[in-house]
Design an enzyme around this catalytic site. Sequence first.
Site, PDB file in Angstrom:
ATOM      1  N   GLY A   1     -33.354  25.186  17.820  1.00 43.76           N
ATOM      2  CA  GLY A   1     -34.756  25.231  17.433  1.00 43.76           C
ATOM      3  C   GLY A   1     -35.592  25.569  18.653  1.00 43.76           C
ATOM      4  O   GLY A   1     -35.229  25.213  19.780  1.00 43.76           O
ATOM      5  N   CYS A   2     -36.710  26.262  18.443  1.00 45.37           N
ATOM      6  CA  CYS A   2     -37.517  26.667  19.602  1.00 45.37           C
ATOM      7  C   CYS A   2     -38.199  25.465  20.240  1.00 45.37           C
ATOM      8  O   CYS A   2     -38.249  25.335  21.466  1.00 45.37           O
ATOM      9  CB  CYS A   2     -38.511  27.755  19.218  1.00 45.37           C
ATOM     10  N   ASN A   3     -38.698  24.542  19.434  1.00 43.97           N
ATOM     11  CA  ASN A   3     -39.266  23.320  19.993  1.00 43.97           C
ATOM     12  C   ASN A   3     -38.173  22.506  20.683  1.00 43.97           C
ATOM     13  O   ASN A   3     -38.374  21.952  21.768  1.00 43.97           O
ATOM     14  CB  ASN A   3     -39.896  22.463  18.888  1.00 43.97           C
TER      15      ASN A   3
END
Lengths: 341, 341, 341, 341
Positions: free
Chosen positions: C148-150
């Site tokens: 996930g980017c977060n």
Amino acid sequence: MTHSVAIIGASGYTGAELIRLIATHPGLRIGALCADRKAGQTIASVFPHLRHLDLPTLVKVDEVDWSGIDLAFAALPHGTSQEVVAALPDHVKVIDLSAGFRLRDPAVYEKWYGDAHRALHLQDEAVYGLSEFYRDEIKNARLVAGTGCNAATGMFGMLPLLSAGVIDPDEIILDMVCGVSGAGRAAKEAMLHSEVSEGTHPYGLPVHRHTSEFDQEFSKAAGQKVEVVFTPHLMPANRGILCTGHVRGDADAIHAALVERYADEPFCVVLPMGEAPATRHVRGSNFVHLGVVADRKPGRVRVFSALDNLNKGSSGQALQNANLMLGLPETEGLMMAPMFP
Amino acid sequence: MTHSVAIIGASGYTGAELIRLIATHPGLRIGALCADRKAGQTIASVFPHLRHLDLPTLVKVDEVDWSGIDLAFAALPHGTSQEVVAALPDHVKVIDLSAGFRLRDPAVYEKWYGDAHRALHLQDEAVYGLSEFYRDEIKNARLVAGTGCNAATGMFGMLPLLSAGVIDPDEIILDMVCGVSGAGRAAKEAMLHSEVSEGTHPYGLPVHRHTSEFDQEFSKAAGQKVEVVFTPHLMPANRGILCTGHVRGDADAIHAALVERYADEPFCVVLPMGEAPATRHVRGSNFVHLGVVADRKPGRVRVFSALDNLNKGSSGQALQNANLMLGLPETEGLMMAPMFP
Amino acid sequence: MTHSVAIIGASGYTGAELIRLIATHPGLRIGALCADRKAGQTIASVFPHLRHLDLPTLVKVDEVDWSGIDLAFAALPHGTSQEVVAALPDHVKVIDLSAGFRLRDPAVYEKWYGDAHRALHLQDEAVYGLSEFYRDEIKNARLVAGTGCNAATGMFGMLPLLSAGVIDPDEIILDMVCGVSGAGRAAKEAMLHSEVSEGTHPYGLPVHRHTSEFDQEFSKAAGQKVEVVFTPHLMPANRGILCTGHVRGDADAIHAALVERYADEPFCVVLPMGEAPATRHVRGSNFVHLGVVADRKPGRVRVFSALDNLNKGSSGQALQNANLMLGLPETEGLMMAPMFP
Amino acid sequence: MTHSVAIIGASGYTGAELIRLIATHPGLRIGALCADRKAGQTIASVFPHLRHLDLPTLVKVDEVDWSGIDLAFAALPHGTSQEVVAALPDHVKVIDLSAGFRLRDPAVYEKWYGDAHRALHLQDEAVYGLSEFYRDEIKNARLVAGTGCNAATGMFGMLPLLSAGVIDPDEIILDMVCGVSGAGRAAKEAMLHSEVSEGTHPYGLPVHRHTSEFDQEFSKAAGQKVEVVFTPHLMPANRGILCTGHVRGDADAIHAALVERYADEPFCVVLPMGEAPATRHVRGSNFVHLGVVADRKPGRVRVFSALDNLNKGSSGQALQNANLMLGLPETEGLMMAPMFP
């Protein structure tokens, strides 16, 4: 005594802007809020910025008890709107913000919008809603057709010049830079933040529908057929339309015509000769700023006009018209200053 | 009867916001507008969005005839402000929007702001301007010190919780996301559109000056020394501050404490349990939206607060205080709905 | 020799970012581009910014001749992706950018994503795609699960600290400010420019799904169960994630741990002690900037990390992994400098 | 073999863009970076997005050892630039990005820029830097004058049409919508985020200085005196210029003239008839997108051109010219795809 109004299509941006404006209007109260898909929701859930207000829950339009309603604002898509307006009781005055009743000739409507007019019997009584130019008719109207927001922006600059005969009606080019909210709240890929921000592009090509309003009103003002070249551009800002009108004439005569025409208009501000407006200086307000700047080429002049598309371009205009139709002071509830920054 | 007010520092953003709000306030009129570098200019040239208003030309502060002025808003940098306020005639009530009079202990002021207090004799009478928490003192004050905008945002969420004893005062972390206008109108490379847009970063590191206000007010509310961890971040939007407060306690008790505390407050809206606010829903208004969301980790709770830094965070707050000081209804001129989009 | 790659889900933002990066990668060429609803269209119509490239027309995934394809990037929604990946021929290496294969325990996947895993037989071989932490496994993997980017943003700051034992694993709070493009290209009301611009709000409440990746990776690094408090906020910018990690420990030891861990990493830049990063300084690039700033409260430290969600947070990471899987230099095609302003 | 280049004025946006582009250019290395006020600083402090690069510290221009430098980019204000360029050693090729050498007639320069030319002896050898139109001269030049960014945008659309004689040279109106970064990095109130965002306005009135470049180049191309009406507008985006050119002629002939002229140009993309470009689709790249859309009024045609002002409009153009001057492949280091979103 306050008048009770209904807003049909209250879950869109022009609906929200109407509520925002009416919230502090001393002569109006909101009697009904209609939305189709979002019926049953509260305004707090649809527009959290309005949650401090004591407002009715959203209902479907056929659930409204119209007996106590004096005036309805219809903020719907144009096709839908004609049928809904046609079904309203006779005692309810109507301001329609869609394109449904703007064009006097139904054949012209069908040509530009591609579908048959669904409320032909009402078209004759519909008054074009550019307040400063149809004030007397609006006062006596039962049905007023709000203008296109781009159309209004261009007309504030051009109509006085065509009427005064100070520009060549065959040589008008209108370029506009327009905010995003004019596209409404419908979920479209092209209107996502990631698509719109950080850039600009022309839209509505090859000929934007609001051109039909220019044809109608400009030809009437000039007393001859007028066709302009109109090209809107999308900018990454929510509100505001700037029109750069290229005309031929004498800059001083042009400026003088605007100054004279708008001398007594509370919402139309003509800047000193040579100055140009900015959309951010009318944001959130019902004001129009106009400017005239001569080019170095003799006879070539730029006429700039700027307004807030959601306010003076649609909901503010509608409220101004409602004031006229209900016998209220025309500026009531509309004198709030623009918000900057 | 209307009261006459002066705005000192009228060419900055908080000055402009004061003018915008006072423009439609029925009980106030603007008697003087002061600006130093821009003295001699009209508001139309400094803030074209206010050009429709009939306002006095900007003058230097020593050119004002104070005899007819009831109250002055000083919207100046903190060092400058102390001296200017000290020089005002005694009959003029003062609301100072700078940091000049916020900290009760002058030694604390000197520690955080790095310069000596220049109006020590006035500090004792200065009332901290968080309207909802110092209402009675403000009513009777001659000098009110407006709060920091970040400070106000954090305090609306935390003060009721500290007073009620429902959170651990040693375990408060405040992260904020803040709009650009809080940095003011001074020309700085770091505030250019090209520098600020399209990104975010923390600022005011290692410890932002508004922390001193938290120390002062939180310790007083809790009855013990309270020191929070506070980290503001700049976002590419002009207005708005969102505070995400990390606290330890029971989420329901926390929500109940906020609901109870703000039950009768016209500008403080507590959202239903589990909902969070957005800055765009209070933009341009004097409202504060508050939300409480429990984390999955037992005892960990997020308390969110959102306001408009130029309005409720400074100029709206100032006007609310002016209403109190002048015996006007507290909400006068402040009930306009937020502007969205 | 160049390797041929396919991109499944090429009409979304991570698909477009992959094409942008591969366009100047000397060792890769694009053999197939897949999109479901937009099959049949050219890239010029779907992404006009890529129109100068000579690329295959979009096709449905089952129309691809996989015989010449060495590696596929799957940039699809998580549910869809599992089935599509499961149907690919064995000789095709796969980098899946969805959440479909990120969580080692399928029960955890089902808990957080609410649907049954549709490719259980592949889960065991899937390698978590955080390049700098799973480099050796990725080199030998057939299937890599992009993070996930977060999640990536938070892990770059926290993983070295948990491994080194320099922070208290029970006291981690991660606040993030995130760009809009992370929400993808699907048309949603909440992602319209008018809704997102000019403000911020927290999202993914009460617990964002990427928390499951933190649980998995942080617990592994710390050798004990770790649960963080994670709260993402949306900002009105297209790209970039800033993580403000609140931790307890010694600031110097924390800074030293990051410096040591990333000393030989080409994409991870640790700023000098006391400095903080900005998302705009990594925009469009595969770089991560990290900063450590002590608070005045002893033992309280902020650890900041910033990256571009579409690049290092997804497509850049994927390309870095593709380089590893194909035996190419790890930095190939990824050294372009960030774009500012 | 790599060539060593110097950048004079490296702390501005065009300087930063040059560094960004050269960072991945295989044939160039940066031998010196000059800045006046910021001399002594590292690039990491002036432009943190470039901190991963191994670059020389900023020095004053008179501290440079020019013996090893092959070419200098001067990215300075126009007045300053003339003197600095005049002082460079003869063996250093120069690309000047200012307005200092763009106008062949020094009297014209003085008229438009208001000051005397300070390097008159160099003007004769200066080649106008529009790469696609002065390629052969640029190859052999020692001094190239980079074009104005607005000027370049308008010329890509108009020059081929004037040369081909397919439009009326007396009836050209150019409206542009321009990004903020064109105003540079100097701290000015008018360029603050709070001033620029959320709106648009025309600037450079009544006649923008780049008009002088149109006069010069359009008249040359048409073989007669040509004077256009040119009105730029500022939009709240950092990069990009869109030119809407209103011309009279046959749309098909106009489109054909552009297609033919740019058939072999790697950076100039003519869209299919009737399509219009968007600035965001060329952002961060050296590409120009061009479109032709007929109006409903016979003979009225819109010619659109879009480019990135910092890239193709200045630094990308400069690098393209450097490639030509140094005998490198013209597209070297310039084929990176635009960044969207």
